[in-house]
Design a protein around this motif. Structure first.
Motif, PDB file in Angstrom:
ATOM      1  N   LEU A 141      48.502  53.506  44.817  1.00 64.82           N
ATOM      2  CA  LEU A 141      48.460  54.719  44.013  1.00 64.82           C
ATOM      3  C   LEU A 141      47.131  54.856  43.286  1.00 64.82           C
ATOM      4  O   LEU A 141      46.469  55.907  43.363  1.00 64.82           O
ATOM      5  CB  LEU A 141      49.611  54.715  43.002  1.00 64.82           C
ATOM      6  CG  LEU A 141      49.617  55.854  41.978  1.00 64.82           C
ATOM      7  CD1 LEU A 141      49.676  57.210  42.667  1.00 64.82           C
ATOM      8  CD2 LEU A 141      50.786  55.689  41.012  1.00 64.82           C
ATOM      9  N   HIS A 142      46.704  53.813  42.587  1.00 65.24           N
ATOM     10  CA  HIS A 142      45.475  53.929  41.796  1.00 65.24           C
ATOM     11  C   HIS A 142      44.216  53.911  42.665  1.00 65.24           C
ATOM     12  O   HIS A 142      43.212  54.526  42.301  1.00 65.24           O
ATOM     13  CB  HIS A 142      45.440  52.838  40.729  1.00 65.24           C
ATOM     14  CG  HIS A 142      46.352  53.157  39.584  1.00 65.24           C
ATOM     15  ND1 HIS A 142      46.026  54.080  38.613  1.00 65.24           N
ATOM     16  CD2 HIS A 142      47.597  52.724  39.284  1.00 65.24           C
ATOM     17  CE1 HIS A 142      47.014  54.188  37.750  1.00 65.24           C
ATOM     18  NE2 HIS A 142      47.990  53.376  38.140  1.00 65.24           N
ATOM     19  N   ARG A 143      44.289  53.263  43.825  1.00 61.75           N
ATOM     20  CA  ARG A 143      43.169  53.372  44.766  1.00 61.75           C
ATOM     21  C   ARG A 143      43.038  54.813  45.239  1.00 61.75           C
ATOM     22  O   ARG A 143      41.931  55.367  45.304  1.00 61.75           O
ATOM     23  CB  ARG A 143      43.384  52.449  45.964  1.00 61.75           C
ATOM     24  CG  ARG A 143      42.246  52.541  46.996  1.00 61.75           C
ATOM     25  CD  ARG A 143      42.537  51.736  48.252  1.00 61.75           C
ATOM     26  NE  ARG A 143      42.557  50.310  47.972  1.00 61.75           N
ATOM     27  CZ  ARG A 143      43.636  49.535  48.079  1.00 61.75           C
ATOM     28  NH1 ARG A 143      44.792  50.079  48.456  1.00 61.75           N
ATOM     29  NH2 ARG A 143      43.570  48.255  47.823  1.00 61.75           N
ATOM     30  N   THR A 144      44.188  55.440  45.544  1.00 58.05           N
ATOM     31  CA  THR A 144      44.190  56.829  46.004  1.00 58.05           C
ATOM     32  C   THR A 144      43.684  57.764  44.916  1.00 58.05           C
ATOM     33  O   THR A 144      42.868  58.670  45.185  1.00 58.05           O
ATOM     34  CB  THR A 144      45.606  57.236  46.436  1.00 58.05           C
ATOM     35  OG1 THR A 144      46.056  56.359  47.487  1.00 58.05           O
ATOM     36  CG2 THR A 144      45.637  58.669  46.923  1.00 58.05           C
TER      37      THR A 144
ATOM     38  N   SER B 285      36.253  50.428  41.604  1.00 56.17           N
ATOM     39  CA  SER B 285      36.315  49.080  41.068  1.00 56.17           C
ATOM     40  C   SER B 285      34.960  48.407  41.047  1.00 56.17           C
ATOM     41  O   SER B 285      34.057  48.719  41.817  1.00 56.17           O
ATOM     42  CB  SER B 285      37.276  48.248  41.930  1.00 56.17           C
ATOM     43  OG  SER B 285      36.805  48.170  43.256  1.00 56.17           O
ATOM     44  N   SER B 286      34.814  47.446  40.114  1.00 55.29           N
ATOM     45  CA  SER B 286      33.628  46.612  40.053  1.00 55.29           C
ATOM     46  C   SER B 286      33.785  45.510  41.085  1.00 55.29           C
ATOM     47  O   SER B 286      34.904  45.117  41.439  1.00 55.29           O
ATOM     48  CB  SER B 286      33.485  46.021  38.650  1.00 55.29           C
ATOM     49  OG  SER B 286      33.437  47.030  37.673  1.00 55.29           O
ATOM     50  N   PRO B 287      32.669  44.907  41.596  1.00 55.78           N
ATOM     51  CA  PRO B 287      32.776  43.829  42.580  1.00 55.78           C
ATOM     52  C   PRO B 287      33.507  42.619  42.015  1.00 55.78           C
ATOM     53  O   PRO B 287      34.186  41.910  42.735  1.00 55.78           O
ATOM     54  CB  PRO B 287      31.317  43.491  42.892  1.00 55.78           C
ATOM     55  CG  PRO B 287      30.537  44.696  42.492  1.00 55.78           C
ATOM     56  CD  PRO B 287      31.283  45.312  41.358  1.00 55.78           C
TER      57      PRO B 287
ATOM     58  N   THR C  49      38.073  39.592  42.171  1.00 50.20           N
ATOM     59  CA  THR C  49      37.330  40.437  43.113  1.00 50.20           C
ATOM     60  C   THR C  49      38.208  41.488  43.791  1.00 50.20           C
ATOM     61  O   THR C  49      37.701  42.312  44.550  1.00 50.20           O
ATOM     62  CB  THR C  49      36.670  39.577  44.196  1.00 50.20           C
ATOM     63  OG1 THR C  49      37.690  38.858  44.920  1.00 50.20           O
ATOM     64  CG2 THR C  49      35.695  38.565  43.587  1.00 50.20           C
ATOM     65  N   GLY C  50      39.514  41.460  43.527  1.00 48.35           N
ATOM     66  CA  GLY C  50      40.389  42.449  44.137  1.00 48.35           C
ATOM     67  C   GLY C  50      41.842  42.177  43.786  1.00 48.35           C
ATOM     68  O   GLY C  50      42.174  41.130  43.219  1.00 48.35           O
TER      69      GLY C  50
ATOM     70  N   LEU D 287      43.286  49.855  35.352  1.00 50.07           N
ATOM     71  CA  LEU D 287      42.020  49.339  34.809  1.00 50.07           C
ATOM     72  C   LEU D 287      41.063  48.944  35.925  1.00 50.07           C
ATOM     73  O   LEU D 287      39.848  49.191  35.844  1.00 50.07           O
ATOM     74  CB  LEU D 287      42.287  48.131  33.903  1.00 50.07           C
ATOM     75  CG  LEU D 287      42.925  48.447  32.543  1.00 50.07           C
ATOM     76  CD1 LEU D 287      43.360  47.151  31.863  1.00 50.07           C
ATOM     77  CD2 LEU D 287      41.943  49.210  31.672  1.00 50.07           C
ATOM     78  N   TRP D 288      41.587  48.343  36.972  1.00 49.33           N
ATOM     79  CA  TRP D 288      40.740  47.869  38.074  1.00 49.33           C
ATOM     80  C   TRP D 288      40.035  49.031  38.783  1.00 49.33           C
ATOM     81  O   TRP D 288      38.823  49.009  38.991  1.00 49.33           O
ATOM     82  CB  TRP D 288      41.566  47.073  39.085  1.00 49.33           C
ATOM     83  CG  TRP D 288      40.798  46.691  40.313  1.00 49.33           C
ATOM     84  CD1 TRP D 288      40.845  47.295  41.529  1.00 49.33           C
ATOM     85  CD2 TRP D 288      39.827  45.649  40.421  1.00 49.33           C
ATOM     86  NE1 TRP D 288      39.968  46.703  42.397  1.00 49.33           N
ATOM     87  CE2 TRP D 288      39.338  45.677  41.742  1.00 49.33           C
ATOM     88  CE3 TRP D 288      39.333  44.699  39.543  1.00 49.33           C
ATOM     89  CZ2 TRP D 288      38.376  44.788  42.200  1.00 49.33           C
ATOM     90  CZ3 TRP D 288      38.375  43.799  39.999  1.00 49.33           C
ATOM     91  CH2 TRP D 288      37.907  43.850  41.314  1.00 49.33           C
ATOM     92  N   PHE D 289      40.810  50.053  39.137  1.00 46.75           N
ATOM     93  CA  PHE D 289      40.214  51.163  39.874  1.00 46.75           C
ATOM     94  C   PHE D 289      39.539  52.176  38.959  1.00 46.75           C
ATOM     95  O   PHE D 289      38.666  52.923  39.394  1.00 46.75           O
ATOM     96  CB  PHE D 289      41.274  51.849  40.749  1.00 46.75           C
ATOM     97  CG  PHE D 289      41.706  51.005  41.918  1.00 46.75           C
ATOM     98  CD1 PHE D 289      40.897  50.876  43.026  1.00 46.75           C
ATOM     99  CD2 PHE D 289      42.902  50.319  41.885  1.00 46.75           C
ATOM    100  CE1 PHE D 289      41.270  50.089  44.110  1.00 46.75           C
ATOM    101  CE2 PHE D 289      43.305  49.522  42.956  1.00 46.75           C
ATOM    102  CZ  PHE D 289      42.482  49.400  44.063  1.00 46.75           C
ATOM    103  N   GLY D 290      39.950  52.210  37.699  1.00 48.77           N
ATOM    104  CA  GLY D 290      39.218  52.964  36.682  1.00 48.77           C
ATOM    105  C   GLY D 290      39.482  54.452  36.674  1.00 48.77           C
ATOM    106  O   GLY D 290      40.159  54.949  35.781  1.00 48.77           O
ATOM    107  N   ALA D 291      38.991  55.171  37.657  1.00 45.55           N
ATOM    108  CA  ALA D 291      39.021  56.635  37.619  1.00 45.55           C
ATOM    109  C   ALA D 291      40.339  57.192  38.142  1.00 45.55           C
ATOM    110  O   ALA D 291      40.993  56.614  39.008  1.00 45.55           O
ATOM    111  CB  ALA D 291      37.870  57.191  38.444  1.00 45.55           C
ATOM    112  N   GLN D 292      40.732  58.330  37.591  1.00 42.48           N
ATOM    113  CA  GLN D 292      41.797  59.158  38.138  1.00 42.48           C
ATOM    114  C   GLN D 292      41.485  60.590  37.730  1.00 42.48           C
ATOM    115  O   GLN D 292      40.705  60.811  36.805  1.00 42.48           O
ATOM    116  CB  GLN D 292      43.179  58.705  37.651  1.00 42.48           C
ATOM    117  CG  GLN D 292      43.341  58.545  36.165  1.00 42.48           C
ATOM    118  CD  GLN D 292      44.694  57.935  35.802  1.00 42.48           C
ATOM    119  OE1 GLN D 292      45.693  58.643  35.736  1.00 42.48           O
ATOM    120  NE2 GLN D 292      44.734  56.630  35.577  1.00 42.48           N
TER     121      GLN D 292
END
Length: 493
Positions: free
Chosen positions: A163-166, A2-4, A24-25, A101-106
């Motif tokens: 889930l998306h953070r993981t 995620s971006s700041p 911010t989160g 969208l927030w965490f972006g990558a998977q």
């Protein structure tokens, strides 16, 4: 990752009144909110998350995602604080896509598996096949995140933020391939809607979770969401057509425009033609693409062949060479808590532990063990408290029909009276022996098996705790079985 700080609109959300604060989160728990966070107030079965908006605002939430009912509950609180509100008719889906969208990558290659039984086994076998082929892979689900990178999970299909953070952490640790379980709860609550899948699998459909879904139709519709909504149109559905609902899932996937690969004993693109069983595993004969194959599986249980071939189908659907996929089969190992050999007595009798906790799963496990066992088959079963009570006598009946000796014991009674649960299970197995204490039940089961016999301890599988009331007490079926064998065979020092 995620971006700041990003604008609300960059997350695909539009605030009422045109507000577009910097985010911010994300949080679904008001206690986790920090200044600048978006708080997701989701409708719940017992309470609406909007009841906690007041606390989230105090913690510094600058935006709230909820539905119309939630916005009305906390209207005054948000108006006074100047908090931006995002109202969605499908807030859970909106949260899933926002988290993506927030965490972006998977991981770039992802598959999901749904069905009443077999999700953990199939997703684990997918991961094992990928790793055998030199791919950096994990599986996510009931047993947490396992494989080339590990992490704990509290739920089979976690809520979207977790889930998306993981998934993002997995990607940042070099994981390129991931297989995940898609539970009916997770699908119903739209937790997977932000996951980008290349393929999705269906194992089977039998009674479970009717305490949540209320009807078979609602339960099926939840699982069908994987193919009707989550799997992209350019994805591939891999479906067990031996299950009566496989035909329906195939139709749903094709109606969406997805490619379909079928797996089955009576036909299918990946066709299981024969099995030969022995004490330590089985040999398979199957066909794919007009070619026959014969491979060794060091796995107990005929149904494991179905799980393995479904896993093969998912890996092939993601672009792998079929011959290379099938070459990995002799290297696959038992999934923890799934038909796991826990201990062997000096007389040769074996003790297995399995997660079977539905009537169909108990019947399937025992039927699958029978060809491997020359003597008697002993089963230990129970049923969980605060869950579908209708399946309890069916659990007992399944054990009584397919085992030679049945012991009924406690599973996870939770807030219910354990004796009441056991009595319900005993209705289906009136000739069974009732032993409330699970450790004693396992000891008695182990004591009962002689040369050529086998014991199946069903219900808890990989779990390492037993929930009694509000307490989770340490309890591991595999460990208890090992201790019982050691004690009865005089191996304890």
């Amino acid at each position: 990752m995620s971006s700041p700080s990003v604008s609300l609109s960059s997350l695909g959300l539009t605030g009422r009144g045109g507000g577009n604060p910097q985010i911010t989160g994300l949080a679904v728990d008001s206690r986790a909110v920090k200044p600048g966070f978006l708080f997701a107030a989701m409708p719940g079965s017992r309470m609406h998350g909007a009841e906690f908006i007041q606390y989230a605002v105090r913690m510094g939430a600058v935006a709230v995602l909820t539905d119309a009912a939630g916005a009305e509950i906390a209207r005054d609180v948000m108006a006074e604080a100047g908090t931006t509100v995002v109202i969605s008719d499908t807030p859970r889906e909106a949260l899933s896509r926002t988290a993506a969208l927030w965490f972006g990558a998977q991981p770039s290659t992802m598959v999901a598996v749904t069905g009443t039984n077999g999700k953990t086994s199939v997703s684990t076998f997918v991961r094992q096949i990928w790793i055998e082929m030199g791919v950096s892979a994990v599986n996510l689900g009931t047993t947490g995140v396992e494989g080339a990178w590990t992490a704990p999970l509290a739920h089979t299909t976690p809520e979207p933020i977790t889930l998306h953070r993981t998934l993002a952490e997995a990607a940042s640790n070099g994981i390129t391939h991931a297989a995940m379980e898609a539970s009916s709860h997770g699908l119903d609550q739209r937790r997977l809607d932000g996951v980008i899948l290349k393929a999705a699998g269906f194992t089977n459909f039998t009674q479970d979770h009717l305490d949540y879904h209320a009807t078979f139709e609602a339960y099926f519709d939840a699982k069908a969401g994987l193919f009707a909504r989550v799997l992209p149109e350019d994805g591939t559905a891999v479906i067990n057509i031996d299950d009566p609902k496989g035909v329906d899932m195939t139709a749903i996937a094709r109606a969406r425009g997805c490619a379909v690969m079928t797996v089955g004993r009576d036909g299918g693109d990946l066709h299981l033609k024969g099995q030969r069983f022995d004490a330590t595993g089985q040999d398979l004969r199957f066909s794919y693409g007009g070619k026959d194959y014969q491979k060794r599986l060091d796995l107990i249980g005929g149904f494991q062949a179905e799980n393995v071939l479904l896993a093969c189908g998912l890996v092939i659907a993601c672009g792998a060479d079929p011959a290379h996929v099938f070459d990995t089969l002799p290297h696959l190992v038992t999934v923890r808590g799934r038909m796991q050999l826990a201990a062997t007595r000096d007389n040769g009798a074996a003790v297995f532990v399995d997660y079977a906790h539905t009537p169909d799963a108990v019947a399937t496990a025992l039927q699958a063990m029978r060809p491997h066992v020359m003597g008697r088959l002993v089963a230990i079963v129970g049923a969980g408290g605060d869950r579908d009570a209708g399946k309890r006598p069916l659990m007992g009946a399944a054990a009584a029909e397919h085992a030679d000796l049945v012991i009924v014991t406690d599973d996870n009674p939770r807030s219910e009276d354990p004796a009441t649960i056991r009595a319900a299970v005993m209705e289906g197995a009136p000739d069974a022996t009732e032993v409330g204490d699970r450790a004693e039940a396992i000891l008695r089961g182990v004591d009962a098996i002689g040369p050529g016999d086998a014991l199946l301890v069903a219900g808890k599988g990989h779990e390492t705790g037993q929930t009694i009331g509000d307490d989770v007490l340490p309890f591991d079926d595999v460990e208890q079985a090992s201790v019982a064998v050691a004690a009865l065979d005089g191996r304890l020092a």
